[in-house]
Design a protein around this motif. Sequence first.
Motif, short mmCIF file in Angstrom:
data_model
loop_
_atom_site.label_atom_id
_atom_site.label_comp_id
_atom_site.label_asym_id
_atom_site.label_seq_id
_atom_site.Cartn_x
_atom_site.Cartn_y
_atom_site.Cartn_z
N ALA A 70 0.83 -1.20 0.00
CA ALA A 70 0.00 0.00 0.00
C ALA A 70 0.87 1.26 0.00
N TYR B 120 -5.47 -1.61 6.20
CA TYR B 120 -5.96 -0.38 5.56
C TYR B 120 -7.13 -0.62 4.62
N ASN B 121 -7.98 -1.58 4.98
CA ASN B 121 -9.22 -1.80 4.25
C ASN B 121 -10.35 -1.99 5.26
N GLU B 122 -11.57 -2.07 4.74
CA GLU B 122 -12.75 -2.37 5.54
C GLU B 122 -13.20 -3.79 5.19
N TYR C 297 -16.09 -5.21 4.92
CA TYR C 297 -17.21 -5.34 3.97
C TYR C 297 -16.71 -5.25 2.53
N ASN C 298 -15.81 -4.28 2.30
CA ASN C 298 -15.30 -4.10 0.93
C ASN C 298 -14.46 -5.29 0.48
N ARG D 211 -16.65 -8.35 -0.25
CA ARG D 211 -17.37 -8.16 -1.51
C ARG D 211 -16.46 -8.38 -2.71
N ARG D 212 -15.25 -7.81 -2.65
CA ARG D 212 -14.38 -7.86 -3.83
C ARG D 212 -13.87 -9.28 -4.08
N PHE E 227 -2.56 6.45 4.76
CA PHE E 227 -3.90 6.21 5.31
C PHE E 227 -4.11 7.00 6.61
#
Lengths: 452, 452
Positions: A64, A104-106, A108-109, A112-113, A141
């Motif tokens: 990242a 550094y992500n959520e 849910y995202n 889904r991906r 971030f």
Amino acid sequence: MSDALTPAPRLHLNVNILHSGFIPSAWRLPDADPQAFIDVQHYVRVAQIAEAAKLDAVFLADNASIVEQIDFRPITALEPTVLLACVAAATSRIGLIATASTSYNEPYNIARRFATLDHVSGGRAGWNVVTTADPGSARNFGLEGTPDHGQRYARAGEFTEVVKALWDSWEDDAVIGDKQAGRFIDPGKVQPIAHRGPHFKVQGPLNLPRTPQGYPVLVQAGGSGDGRDLAARHAEAVFSASQSLDESQAYRQDLHARAAAYGRGPQAIKVLPGLATIIGATEAEALRRRDQLIDMIPWSYSLNRLAGTLGIAPDRLRLDDRLPEDIALPAGGNGNHTFFKATLALAKRHGHSVRELIRALSGGGGHRVIVGTPEQVADDIERWFRAGAADGFNLMPDALPDGLQAFTEGVVPILQQRGLFRREYEGTTLREHLGLARPAGRHSAQARAIAA
Amino acid sequence: MSDALTPAPRLHLNVNILHSGFIPSAWRLPDADPQAFIDVQHYVRVAQIAEAAKLDAVFLADNASIVEQIDFRPITALEPTVLLACVAAATSRIGLIATASTSYNEPYNIARRFATLDHVSGGRAGWNVVTTADPGSARNFGLEGTPDHGQRYARAGEFTEVVKALWDSWEDDAVIGDKQAGRFIDPGKVQPIAHRGPHFKVQGPLNLPRTPQGYPVLVQAGGSGDGRDLAARHAEAVFSASQSLDESQAYRQDLHARAAAYGRGPQAIKVLPGLATIIGATEAEALRRRDQLIDMIPWSYSLNRLAGTLGIAPDRLRLDDRLPEDIALPAGGNGNHTFFKATLALAKRHGHSVRELIRALSGGGGHRVIVGTPEQVADDIERWFRAGAADGFNLMPDALPDGLQAFTEGVVPILQQRGLFRREYEGTTLREHLGLARPAGRHSAQARAIAA
């Protein structure tokens, strides 16, 4: 040709598509295209070579921030899930493992991906669960410094639990699609997860039906205690780093013991150490190729990289001396534990000078490097596999695509002749390639019956 | 056939791939596959039909929760960037616009993923910048309630600035790839962005070279004052919603005036109202198709949806009465302003009962619906285009793929004969299709010369 008498092959082989190859100077080889690292066709070509040889999966690392010295070498640039979606469209069987950070992500995202990647690939997706330690990423971030090792792993554990719960929030048969009755989805088979934890509050359900594999294969790479524990709880394949057979045996046994404490059998986790390969028709040719590649890496680059792995200042390293005696894991525990330990162990075992150590690592970052003929590479793989030091390997060819081609044309046929590796895919999903069970789903009738 | 004497066509046409189609009952048509909403081949087929007709782009909406009534209709399920990467691999010219929310993502991740889509598609990516208002999404990302309208747009504005700065953090010629000298990237052409704002602190640079288009096309859909302002500052294409030519003319003029205040000319923003189409060989056939589709939507579903658009309780609507007089934008300003205004205007203009209004909306969510022959649809498009009410349209066929096929086979040839629409792609990137300039890059020699 498939041979019905050959015992079911159990060895697993992934290829890590490190842009131009494992060796930082691979882009300087005469046939290499320096733009390959941002050329989707390069990745497609490598995946097609791997699929033709019936490998289990391709694997993509991720960062990242820019963690490489860009003046000397390519970087991890294209985002792996988008890139692997393109690879999915150009292949039909090979597994597709992408790295994504829990730092550094959520959830849910990410749920889904990766579920989307599993749908569009017909059940070939895997998620390599990592935490991100470098300070450059933190600054991209909104943070001034990196959260410490324990905090990162606590978040990663809860993150993974949330993602799995979201993947399980739809039962397999929730989509009815009854045109006559006008019933599209059975809302009773789509449940919220109502997660309330220290790091995340996620209501759910996911806005995407359950995927072909139930959910994507969970991959992990932890070398630290926290990392091993995360792997024992959740990982179905582990991308480990061991410089010796003994270390890898011990690592695999430790992981099996930790997994057993969570009610998981040894078949539920495949241990796949990294294996960098430099292959020649003769050993002398392989060594010449190694030296050619090493000679194209500036020593200053290799010294910086080794110092980074060891968590010390580069000026403490002298090419013709051994490593300083007082090296310890960096304070705060934010080093890469796996590479730190593997590198130190390698240097001590052989009494290497810094120059010899860098040569043994081929400018690499802690993974084992083998230099030799296809026969020698196959012998080594068989030895580790039969000794229970590995369920297979995460291959890192010196240069791509030619280093992979040397492996698939030279080594794979030998492994097939020895009955160690498949001649044809038996299934269509990554879970089937790896011999992993399809998760039942926590809300399914089957899961309810087991729990009752 | 390309005709050198035809004046350069300027009309732009995107197709919004709303899974089975714009009409919620489209999945119940005899030829429809209820699983199409999660079948990548469905999206590929629609995109290939659109590309064969030389449309500008395909467009994918997105949500971060289930906002639809799943018992009656398909949902927005597959994540758009991953899905469009697959579409990219199966097409060569058509633009690829994906929606992603600024409310529940981090700018670094969005910049990276859309830049990746631009690289892998050879310069065909667009990002539809949205804010997310529904309370279900908030609960999937740790919040109890949705941030108010102003807060969401303040975040969206800063988010977009950060993303653009990250896209500009590499100069076009930063990658050298000089094998002889061993110089890979010129670090002087890769700059941090050092952004410090109220919502984000992002150091940069992006870990990905500048993309084929400079950066992806920025798309927006703002109907509120805040939304229009965001569009005026950043959008290069606007997906608007207007029920009448007058409204659309006024909207486009307002947007041009607002953009001028930011030093942007009218050519820099293309206004593309949504246009749902129900096409038949005769008008009577088109109306029959409309009625067939409407009759397959439960009235309870349509009443709930209309009530949601208007921000009132469903039991306040009576099918045979007009809308209640006292409807106002929901408190906190979290409704969809565009659909709210368009729906209210439509009901008032025609004095519609609720039943008539639902029929006029074809069960839809506020976009204009046209029912008729290919000739009638082409006349309508030409009238709006020549009156300056639109630079083109975001098409929403009633059902997919057949509703799009009716458009490309029936309407497109008429538009081509009238010299309004291209017969061949003139360029290879989405920017070229839309007639948008390639951004120079804020660090480039050219940009520095302009600034000096």
